[in-house]
Write a protein that holds these residues in place. Structure first.
Motif, short mmCIF file in Angstrom:
data_model
loop_
_atom_site.label_atom_id
_atom_site.label_comp_id
_atom_site.label_asym_id
_atom_site.label_seq_id
_atom_site.Cartn_x
_atom_site.Cartn_y
_atom_site.Cartn_z
N ALA A 130 -0.12 -2.02 -2.31
CA ALA A 130 -1.00 -2.08 -1.14
C ALA A 130 -1.70 -0.74 -1.02
O ALA A 130 -1.10 0.30 -1.33
N LEU A 132 -4.18 1.55 1.67
CA LEU A 132 -4.73 1.72 3.01
C LEU A 132 -5.29 3.12 3.16
O LEU A 132 -4.53 4.08 3.04
N SER A 151 -6.42 -2.97 2.39
CA SER A 151 -6.57 -2.96 3.85
C SER A 151 -7.68 -1.99 4.19
O SER A 151 -7.73 -0.88 3.68
N THR A 160 -0.24 -5.24 6.57
CA THR A 160 -0.29 -4.93 5.14
C THR A 160 1.12 -4.77 4.60
O THR A 160 1.44 -5.21 3.50
#
Length: 178
Positions: A130, A132, A151, A160
């Protein structure tokens, strides 16, 4: 009580773009959401050690519930003060990863110990990652066998984190079954 080990997630703190300091609050939201979900978390940064240029100040604009929790949590403060370098992580030791900050290029990173190169290794190994926020140079060949969760920072980091943990659990179950 289950004998199954917790999901291990590498949290990578990055500022590859030089756009400034990663928001400390974003890191804390991700870090505590992972811990609260039962994940085992290891934090890494480019140079190891404390990844922010200055220490957190008490009170002021930066102070909220998560920073208060962090300030009273000696284990979290120790995790952040002693981050590993990106090159010290072995992808095989984790079911997934979470990059907080801008990772830069993930398919043409000249430095094999950069966060971009580390993300590429996670994806080639079929592990979910992930990112971000999601401002980075994406690989032209896709995410290999991994799952890339992006994200834009508009959704709370916990959304997320939930997607990453679900994907990491599926990866771990497939690994155990084979």
């Amino acid at each position: 009580m289950s004998s199954k080990a917790p999901i291990r997630i590498a949290v990578m703190v990055s500022s590859e773009s030089g756009a400034g300091c990663i928001e400390f609050g974003q890191f804390l939201a991700v870090y505590y959401a992972l811990l609260d979900a039962g994940a085992e978390v290891l934090v890494a940064s480019a140079s190891g050690g404390y990844p922010w240029p200055t220490r957190l100040k008490r009170g002021g604009e930066e102070h909220n519930e998560l920073t208060a929790r962090f300030q009273s949590d000696w284990h979290a403060r120790d995790d952040l003060a002693n981050t590993l370098q990106f090159g010290q992580l072995f992808v095989e030791d984790f079911q997934g990863g979470f990059c907080v900050g801008e990772p830069g290029a993930i398919w043409r990173a000249a430095d094999l110990d950069s966060v971009g190169a580390l993300i590429a290794r996670f994806l080639r190994a079929g592990r979910p990652i992930a990112v971000l926020p999601s401002l980075f140079d994406f690989t032209p060949t896709g995410a290999a066998d991994g799952l890339l969760i992006l994200s834009d920072g508009k959704w709370p980091p916990i959304a997320t984190v939930g997607a990453l943990l679900a994907a990491a659990t599926q990866f771990d179950n497939r690994r155990i079954e084979s």
